[in-house]
Design a protein around this motif. Structure first.
Motif, mmCIF file in Angstrom:
data_model
loop_
_atom_site.group_PDB
_atom_site.id
_atom_site.type_symbol
_atom_site.label_atom_id
_atom_site.label_comp_id
_atom_site.label_asym_id
_atom_site.label_seq_id
_atom_site.Cartn_x
_atom_site.Cartn_y
_atom_site.Cartn_z
ATOM 1 N N ALA A 42 25.931 34.807 -30.386
ATOM 2 C CA ALA A 42 25.503 33.503 -29.896
ATOM 3 C C ALA A 42 24.660 33.645 -28.636
ATOM 4 C CB ALA A 42 26.721 32.617 -29.624
ATOM 5 N N ARG A 43 25.047 34.541 -27.766
ATOM 6 C CA ARG A 43 24.286 34.734 -26.526
ATOM 7 C C ARG A 43 22.908 35.304 -26.815
ATOM 8 N NH1 ARG A 43 28.093 36.954 -21.691
ATOM 9 N NH2 ARG A 43 26.268 36.170 -20.539
ATOM 10 N N ALA A 44 22.825 36.215 -27.779
ATOM 11 C CA ALA A 44 21.523 36.781 -28.141
ATOM 12 C C ALA A 44 20.633 35.718 -28.769
ATOM 13 C CB ALA A 44 21.709 37.956 -29.097
ATOM 14 N N ALA A 45 21.209 34.873 -29.634
ATOM 15 C CA ALA A 45 20.427 33.796 -30.238
ATOM 16 C C ALA A 45 19.939 32.827 -29.180
ATOM 17 C CB ALA A 45 21.273 33.068 -31.280
ATOM 18 N N ALA A 46 20.780 32.518 -28.199
ATOM 19 C CA ALA A 46 20.388 31.619 -27.119
ATOM 20 C C ALA A 46 19.288 32.237 -26.267
ATOM 21 C CB ALA A 46 21.596 31.275 -26.256
ATOM 22 N N ALA A 47 19.353 33.535 -26.043
ATOM 23 C CA ALA A 47 18.316 34.211 -25.262
ATOM 24 C C ALA A 47 16.955 34.075 -25.935
ATOM 25 C CB ALA A 47 18.681 35.680 -25.072
ATOM 26 N N GLY A 48 16.948 34.204 -27.266
ATOM 27 C CA GLY A 48 15.693 34.042 -27.988
ATOM 28 C C GLY A 48 15.220 32.606 -28.022
ATOM 29 N N TYR A 49 16.135 31.695 -28.270
ATOM 30 C CA TYR A 49 15.770 30.281 -28.393
ATOM 31 C C TYR A 49 15.288 29.696 -27.072
ATOM 32 C CZ TYR A 49 16.197 25.307 -29.464
ATOM 33 O OH TYR A 49 15.940 23.971 -29.636
ATOM 34 N N TYR A 50 15.951 30.050 -25.971
ATOM 35 C CA TYR A 50 15.584 29.508 -24.668
ATOM 36 C C TYR A 50 14.587 30.391 -23.921
ATOM 37 C CZ TYR A 50 19.581 26.406 -25.416
ATOM 38 O OH TYR A 50 20.457 25.476 -25.938
ATOM 39 N N ARG A 51 14.218 31.527 -24.531
ATOM 40 C CA ARG A 51 13.194 32.417 -23.963
ATOM 41 C C ARG A 51 13.552 32.820 -22.532
ATOM 42 N NH1 ARG A 51 7.703 29.204 -25.231
ATOM 43 N NH2 ARG A 51 8.853 27.654 -24.017
ATOM 44 N N THR A 52 14.686 33.502 -22.400
ATOM 45 C CA THR A 52 15.250 33.762 -21.083
ATOM 46 C C THR A 52 14.875 35.115 -20.477
ATOM 47 O OG1 THR A 52 17.282 34.621 -22.099
ATOM 48 C CG2 THR A 52 17.217 32.274 -21.565
ATOM 49 N N SER A 53 13.929 35.798 -21.044
ATOM 50 C CA SER A 53 13.437 37.060 -20.464
ATOM 51 C C SER A 53 14.549 38.083 -20.236
ATOM 52 C CB SER A 53 12.697 36.785 -19.150
ATOM 53 O OG SER A 53 11.589 35.945 -19.349
ATOM 54 N N GLY A 54 15.403 38.239 -21.231
ATOM 55 C CA GLY A 54 16.406 39.289 -21.179
ATOM 56 C C GLY A 54 17.791 38.851 -20.771
ATOM 57 N N ILE A 55 17.922 37.724 -20.092
ATOM 58 C CA ILE A 55 19.251 37.228 -19.726
ATOM 59 C C ILE A 55 19.918 36.631 -20.963
ATOM 60 C CG2 ILE A 55 20.503 35.453 -18.420
ATOM 61 C CD1 ILE A 55 18.522 35.803 -16.185
ATOM 62 N N HIS A 56 21.163 36.994 -21.196
ATOM 63 C CA HIS A 56 21.914 36.414 -22.306
ATOM 64 C C HIS A 56 22.746 35.255 -21.769
ATOM 65 C CE1 HIS A 56 21.672 39.812 -25.528
ATOM 66 N NE2 HIS A 56 20.512 39.530 -24.985
ATOM 67 N N PRO A 57 22.360 34.010 -22.077
ATOM 68 C CA PRO A 57 23.039 32.841 -21.499
ATOM 69 C C PRO A 57 24.524 32.815 -21.824
ATOM 70 C CG PRO A 57 20.963 32.197 -22.529
ATOM 71 C CD PRO A 57 21.220 33.622 -22.929
ATOM 72 N N LEU A 58 25.274 32.228 -20.906
ATOM 73 C CA LEU A 58 26.713 32.090 -21.085
ATOM 74 C C LEU A 58 27.016 30.819 -21.874
ATOM 75 C CD1 LEU A 58 29.637 33.054 -20.209
ATOM 76 C CD2 LEU A 58 29.410 31.369 -18.346
ATOM 77 N N PRO A 59 27.708 30.930 -23.029
ATOM 78 C CA PRO A 59 28.106 29.714 -23.743
ATOM 79 C C PRO A 59 29.256 29.032 -23.006
ATOM 80 C CG PRO A 59 28.658 31.694 -25.016
ATOM 81 C CD PRO A 59 28.089 32.158 -23.732
#
Length: 339
Positions: free
Chosen positions: A59-76
């Motif tokens: 989920a964090r990897a998918a969020a990183a791609g969707y939100y275009r976070t430049s390598g940060i894996h967002p916290l759900p």
């Protein structure tokens, strides 16, 4: 803690006051995609077992791609509200907080209840060394006001120079990805971005959001929320949807927004702001109009801080548009005192 804020979505309460069955009401009081997307398959294991690292990491990897976070894996997180409650922990003792407003009221409520002085600001120039934290909703709810990313980054730099942090709530940002600063967090460790999953996908009941921030902030938030804060099914669903094609979802929302605009313009209501998921209208007798629509079992969002405003969300289909149009046409045939 101050009195709870009245948010949109109170159909049960509205029905108790104005009558009608829950299912008879047209809820235009929220800023949520009125067409919930089709749910992807959720394996039984996601319901049966606690979320494992693979499910969370996916989920964090998918969020990183969707939100275009430049390598940060967002916290759900279990909805943005869960981390708004944690913001007082980020404010240095003795510092004030700045909230760009008018906006989502929970920020000021939570921070004030924690003992911090909260300044409602409008311009970036109002940020000062006394502010240990600033909050901006971009695009804003309910006005739709939007800051350019360069302006947001300038605010973050100003806050950092004074040892402060900047929170950017991008809950309504899915339809305007060009406004997002999520991709700049890696280079700005005092910048924190909140994203809402349920609004764009029409799955608010899933109670899911994501935080893009430095490792230190993500670790602190994760520790405070505790293990398994987000359910396995929510993680599986978000992974699939954020990894898929969202263009049709966006097109559907914009089609529904166009339908709402046409109804409001035909009724002569003044549109003064909004996002792809709602419109803010200004009406001298907005409270009376709100009650008139409630009598037609249509719920909109009124505001205690501006009696001239109504926020009107999207109907799920053309039939809903017509129902709103008919109620507004009836309104225009009445004197305000009769509503």
């Amino acid at each position: 803690m101050s009195a709870p804020i009245v948010h949109g979505g109170g159909i049960t309460e509205a029905a108790a006051r104005f009558g009608g069955r829950f299912e008879d009401w047209l809820d235009l009081s929220t800023g949520i995609n009125p067409r919930a997307v089709d749910l992807p398959p959720v394996p039984l294991q996601a319901w049966h077992r606690l979320p494992d690292n693979l499910t969370i990491d996916s989920a964090r990897a998918a969020a990183a791609g969707y939100y275009r976070t430049s390598g940060i894996h967002p916290l759900p997180v279990p909805g943005t509200q869960s981390v708004i409650q944690l913001l007082p922990r980020l404010v240095p003792a003795g510092r004030r907080v700045a909230v760009f407003g008018p906006t989502y009221g929970e920020y000021a409520r939570v921070l004030t209840a924690a003992g911090f002085a909260v300044d409602r600001v409008v311009r970036a120039e109002e940020l000062g060394p006394e502010h240990g934290l600033a909050v901006v909703v971009n695009p804003n709810n309910p006005t739709g006001r939007a800051f350019h990313p360069a302006d947001i980054l300038a605010m973050a730099a100003a806050m950092k120079a004074n040892g402060g942090a900047l929170v950017v709530d991008e809950a309504f940002g899915d339809l305007q990805p060009d406004l997002s600063v999520a991709g700049h967090v890696a280079a700005n460790d005092n910048l924190i971005v909140f994203r809402s999953f349920g609004k764009f996908f029409g799955l608010a009941g899933l109670r899911l959001g994501f935080v893009v921030a430095s490792d230190a902030v993500l670790e602190a938030f994760g520790e405070r929320l505790g293990p398994w804060a987000v359910s396995g099914p929510a993680l599986v669903i978000s992974t699939a949807l954020m990894s898929g094609d969202t263009e049709a979802i966006a097109a559907g929302i914009l089609e529904r927004r166009a339908g709402l605009d046409a109804v409001l313009d035909d009724a002569g209501l003044k549109r003064i702001g909004g996002t792809g998921l709602f419109v803010l209208v200004e009406q001298a007798d907005a409270s009376a109009l709100h009650q008139h629509l409630c009598k037609a079992q249509i719920l909109t969002r009124k505001f205690d801080y501006d009696a001239r405003w109504l926020r009107i969300g999207l109907a799920p289909d053309a039939e809903g548009d017509q129902r709103l149009a008919d109620a507004l046409r009836h309104w225009n045939t009445l004197r305000p005192g009769e509503c």
